[in-house]
Motif scaffolding. Structure first.
Motif, PDB file in Angstrom:
ATOM      1  N   ILE A   4     -12.525 -17.474  -6.885  1.00 48.19           N
ATOM      2  CA  ILE A   4     -12.307 -17.356  -5.442  1.00 48.19           C
ATOM      3  C   ILE A   4     -12.949 -18.535  -4.758  1.00 48.19           C
ATOM      4  CG2 ILE A   4     -12.706 -15.955  -3.373  1.00 48.19           C
ATOM      5  CD1 ILE A   4     -12.920 -13.524  -5.300  1.00 48.19           C
ATOM      6  N   TYR A   5     -12.176 -19.318  -4.041  1.00 48.68           N
ATOM      7  CA  TYR A   5     -12.748 -20.447  -3.328  1.00 48.68           C
ATOM      8  C   TYR A   5     -12.641 -20.299  -1.819  1.00 48.68           C
ATOM      9  CZ  TYR A   5      -7.867 -22.031  -3.404  1.00 48.68           C
ATOM     10  OH  TYR A   5      -6.511 -22.104  -3.274  1.00 48.68           O
ATOM     11  N   THR A   6     -11.794 -19.376  -1.370  1.00 44.67           N
ATOM     12  CA  THR A   6     -11.695 -19.124   0.074  1.00 44.67           C
ATOM     13  C   THR A   6     -11.476 -17.627   0.302  1.00 44.67           C
ATOM     14  OG1 THR A   6     -10.714 -21.281   0.494  1.00 44.67           O
ATOM     15  CG2 THR A   6     -10.452 -19.617   2.212  1.00 44.67           C
ATOM     16  N   THR A   7     -12.330 -17.045   1.124  1.00 42.45           N
ATOM     17  CA  THR A   7     -12.124 -15.648   1.537  1.00 42.45           C
ATOM     18  C   THR A   7     -11.749 -15.650   3.002  1.00 42.45           C
ATOM     19  OG1 THR A   7     -13.723 -14.801  -0.066  1.00 42.45           O
ATOM     20  CG2 THR A   7     -13.129 -13.366   1.775  1.00 42.45           C
ATOM     21  N   CYS A   8     -10.515 -15.272   3.284  1.00 46.96           N
ATOM     22  CA  CYS A   8     -10.056 -15.241   4.680  1.00 46.96           C
ATOM     23  C   CYS A   8     -10.399 -13.913   5.346  1.00 46.96           C
ATOM     24  CB  CYS A   8      -8.552 -15.486   4.731  1.00 46.96           C
ATOM     25  SG  CYS A   8      -8.077 -17.148   4.221  1.00 46.96           S
ATOM     26  N   ARG A   9     -10.161 -12.827   4.611  1.00 39.51           N
ATOM     27  CA  ARG A   9     -10.333 -11.507   5.219  1.00 39.51           C
ATOM     28  C   ARG A   9     -10.170 -10.468   4.121  1.00 39.51           C
ATOM     29  NH1 ARG A   9      -6.832 -12.604   8.369  1.00 39.51           N
ATOM     30  NH2 ARG A   9      -5.070 -11.698   7.231  1.00 39.51           N
ATOM     31  N   MET A  10     -10.888  -9.350   4.258  1.00 37.90           N
ATOM     32  CA  MET A  10     -10.721  -8.231   3.337  1.00 37.90           C
ATOM     33  C   MET A  10     -10.541  -6.960   4.135  1.00 37.90           C
ATOM     34  SD  MET A  10     -13.156  -9.121   0.106  1.00 37.90           S
ATOM     35  CE  MET A  10     -12.180  -8.037  -0.926  1.00 37.90           C
ATOM     36  N   ALA A  11      -9.884  -5.989   3.519  1.00 41.45           N
ATOM     37  CA  ALA A  11      -9.511  -4.798   4.282  1.00 41.45           C
ATOM     38  C   ALA A  11      -9.388  -3.582   3.378  1.00 41.45           C
ATOM     39  CB  ALA A  11      -8.182  -5.029   4.992  1.00 41.45           C
ATOM     40  N   TRP A  12      -9.390  -2.441   4.024  1.00 43.82           N
ATOM     41  CA  TRP A  12      -9.026  -1.173   3.397  1.00 43.82           C
ATOM     42  C   TRP A  12      -7.779  -0.645   4.083  1.00 43.82           C
ATOM     43  CZ3 TRP A  12     -11.158   0.668  -0.958  1.00 43.82           C
ATOM     44  CH2 TRP A  12     -12.429   0.212  -1.322  1.00 43.82           C
ATOM     45  N   TYR A  13      -6.811  -0.252   3.281  1.00 47.91           N
ATOM     46  CA  TYR A  13      -5.610   0.426   3.741  1.00 47.91           C
ATOM     47  C   TYR A  13      -5.597   1.816   3.121  1.00 47.91           C
ATOM     48  CZ  TYR A  13      -3.275  -3.716   5.693  1.00 47.91           C
ATOM     49  OH  TYR A  13      -2.914  -4.793   6.460  1.00 47.91           O
ATOM     50  N   ARG A  14      -4.728   2.675   3.661  1.00 48.73           N
ATOM     51  CA  ARG A  14      -4.519   3.974   3.046  1.00 48.73           C
ATOM     52  C   ARG A  14      -3.072   4.395   3.209  1.00 48.73           C
ATOM     53  NH1 ARG A  14      -8.020   7.841   7.209  1.00 48.73           N
ATOM     54  NH2 ARG A  14      -6.554   7.758   8.967  1.00 48.73           N
ATOM     55  N   GLN A  15      -2.643   5.253   2.302  1.00 49.31           N
ATOM     56  CA  GLN A  15      -1.292   5.785   2.367  1.00 49.31           C
ATOM     57  C   GLN A  15      -1.318   7.254   1.991  1.00 49.31           C
ATOM     58  OE1 GLN A  15       1.690   3.718   0.045  1.00 49.31           O
ATOM     59  NE2 GLN A  15       3.310   4.486   1.369  1.00 49.31           N
ATOM     60  N   ALA A  16      -0.933   8.071   2.953  1.00 49.78           N
ATOM     61  CA  ALA A  16      -0.857   9.505   2.727  1.00 49.78           C
ATOM     62  C   ALA A  16       0.545   9.862   2.227  1.00 49.78           C
ATOM     63  CB  ALA A  16      -1.166  10.254   4.019  1.00 49.78           C
ATOM     64  N   PRO A  17       0.701  10.990   1.545  1.00 51.76           N
ATOM     65  CA  PRO A  17       2.024  11.379   1.033  1.00 51.76           C
ATOM     66  C   PRO A  17       3.057  11.439   2.153  1.00 51.76           C
ATOM     67  CG  PRO A  17       0.325  12.760   0.081  1.00 51.76           C
ATOM     68  CD  PRO A  17      -0.352  11.943   1.142  1.00 51.76           C
ATOM     69  N   GLY A  18       4.185  10.787   1.931  1.00 50.95           N
ATOM     70  CA  GLY A  18       5.269  10.816   2.895  1.00 50.95           C
ATOM     71  C   GLY A  18       5.066   9.939   4.111  1.00 50.95           C
ATOM     72  N   LYS A  19       3.994   9.171   4.124  1.00 51.63           N
ATOM     73  CA  LYS A  19       3.710   8.315   5.277  1.00 51.63           C
ATOM     74  C   LYS A  19       3.633   6.852   4.853  1.00 51.63           C
ATOM     75  CE  LYS A  19       1.252  11.782   8.006  1.00 51.63           C
ATOM     76  NZ  LYS A  19       0.027  12.070   8.803  1.00 51.63           N
ATOM     77  N   GLU A  20       3.743   5.974   5.841  1.00 58.48           N
ATOM     78  CA  GLU A  20       3.627   4.550   5.562  1.00 58.48           C
ATOM     79  C   GLU A  20       2.162   4.155   5.370  1.00 58.48           C
ATOM     80  OE1 GLU A  20       7.585   2.950   7.986  1.00 58.48           O
ATOM     81  OE2 GLU A  20       5.578   2.252   8.538  1.00 58.48           O
ATOM     82  N   ARG A  21       1.979   3.094   4.645  1.00 54.90           N
ATOM     83  CA  ARG A  21       0.629   2.565   4.468  1.00 54.90           C
ATOM     84  C   ARG A  21       0.104   2.061   5.804  1.00 54.90           C
ATOM     85  NH1 ARG A  21       0.461  -2.093   0.239  1.00 54.90           N
ATOM     86  NH2 ARG A  21       1.485  -3.174   1.993  1.00 54.90           N
ATOM     87  N   GLU A  22      -1.171   2.338   6.065  1.00 58.24           N
ATOM     88  CA  GLU A  22      -1.752   1.932   7.341  1.00 58.24           C
ATOM     89  C   GLU A  22      -3.097   1.257   7.130  1.00 58.24           C
ATOM     90  OE1 GLU A  22      -1.972   5.641   9.467  1.00 58.24           O
ATOM     91  OE2 GLU A  22      -3.874   6.216   8.525  1.00 58.24           O
ATOM     92  N   LEU A  23      -3.394   0.317   8.016  1.00 56.56           N
ATOM     93  CA  LEU A  23      -4.673  -0.377   7.971  1.00 56.56           C
ATOM     94  C   LEU A  23      -5.781   0.547   8.444  1.00 56.56           C
ATOM     95  CD1 LEU A  23      -6.288  -3.066   7.676  1.00 56.56           C
ATOM     96  CD2 LEU A  23      -5.728  -3.501  10.067  1.00 56.56           C
ATOM     97  N   VAL A  24      -6.852   0.620   7.685  1.00 61.26           N
ATOM     98  CA  VAL A  24      -8.005   1.434   8.064  1.00 61.26           C
ATOM     99  C   VAL A  24      -9.047   0.565   8.760  1.00 61.26           C
ATOM    100  CG1 VAL A  24      -9.889   2.873   7.225  1.00 61.26           C
ATOM    101  CG2 VAL A  24      -7.616   3.033   6.167  1.00 61.26           C
ATOM    102  N   ALA A  25      -9.387  -0.554   8.128  1.00 63.09           N
ATOM    103  CA  ALA A  25     -10.396  -1.449   8.682  1.00 63.09           C
ATOM    104  C   ALA A  25     -10.306  -2.791   7.975  1.00 63.09           C
ATOM    105  CB  ALA A  25     -11.798  -0.874   8.503  1.00 63.09           C
TER     106      ALA A  25
END
Length: 123
Positions: free
Chosen positions: A28-49
Motif C-alpha cells: 500500500i503506497y496511498t490510502t485515500c479513504r476507508m469505509a464500512w458498508y452493510r447490506q441487509a437481506p433484500g436491501k441495497e448495500r449502504e455506506l455506514v461510515a
C-alpha cells in the motif's frame, strides 16, 4: 496483492455492542479513504461510515452517535465500534478501501473490498 479481512461479527441482543475489525495486507503506497458498508437481506448495500487518512469521519444518520469508525495505521487495521445495536442494524458488514490511486477517486469509489462479516441483532 492487497487483501482486506474482516472479523468480529456475530449475534448480539438489541442494546448490545460489537467491534468489527478489518486488517489490510499487501503493498500500500496511498490510502485515500476507508469505509464500512452493510447490506441487509433484500436491501441495497449502504455506506455506514468512512474515514480519511487524517482521521476525518462521516456517518450515515441512523448510526451517528452509536457507531465509531477508527483506524490504527501501525496495525493496518480499520475498526467499527457498534454500540446500542438495534435489530435494523442486522446485515453483512463489508470493509472497503480506496488504495493506491492517484488522484484519489470520488466519494463512494472503492477498489478493494473484504469478504464481509455477519452481524445479527436479536430483539
Amino acid at each position: 496483492q492487497v487483501m482486506l479481512v474482516e472479523s468480529g461479527g456475530g449475534s448480539v441482543q438489541a442494546g448490545g455492542s460489537l467491534k468489527l475489525s478489518c486488517h489490510t495486507s499487501g503493498y500500500i503506497y496511498t490510502t485515500c479513504r476507508m469505509a464500512w458498508y452493510r447490506q441487509a437481506p433484500g436491501k441495497e448495500r449502504e455506506l455506514v461510515a468512512h474515514i480519511n487518512p487524517n482521521g476525518v469521519t462521516t456517518y450515515r444518520s441512523s448510526v451517528s452517535g452509536r457507531f465509531t469508525i477508527s483506524q490504527d495505521s501501525v496495525k493496518n487495521t480499520l475498526y467499527l465500534q457498534m454500540n446500542s445495536l438495534k435489530t435494523e442494524d442486522t446485515a453483512v458488514y463489508y470493509c472497503a478501501a480506496a488504495l493506491n490511486r492517484s488522484p484519489c477517486p470520488g466519494p463512494q469509489e472503492y477498489n478493494y473490498w473484504g469478504q464481509g462479516t455477519q452481524v445479527t441483532v436479536a430483539s
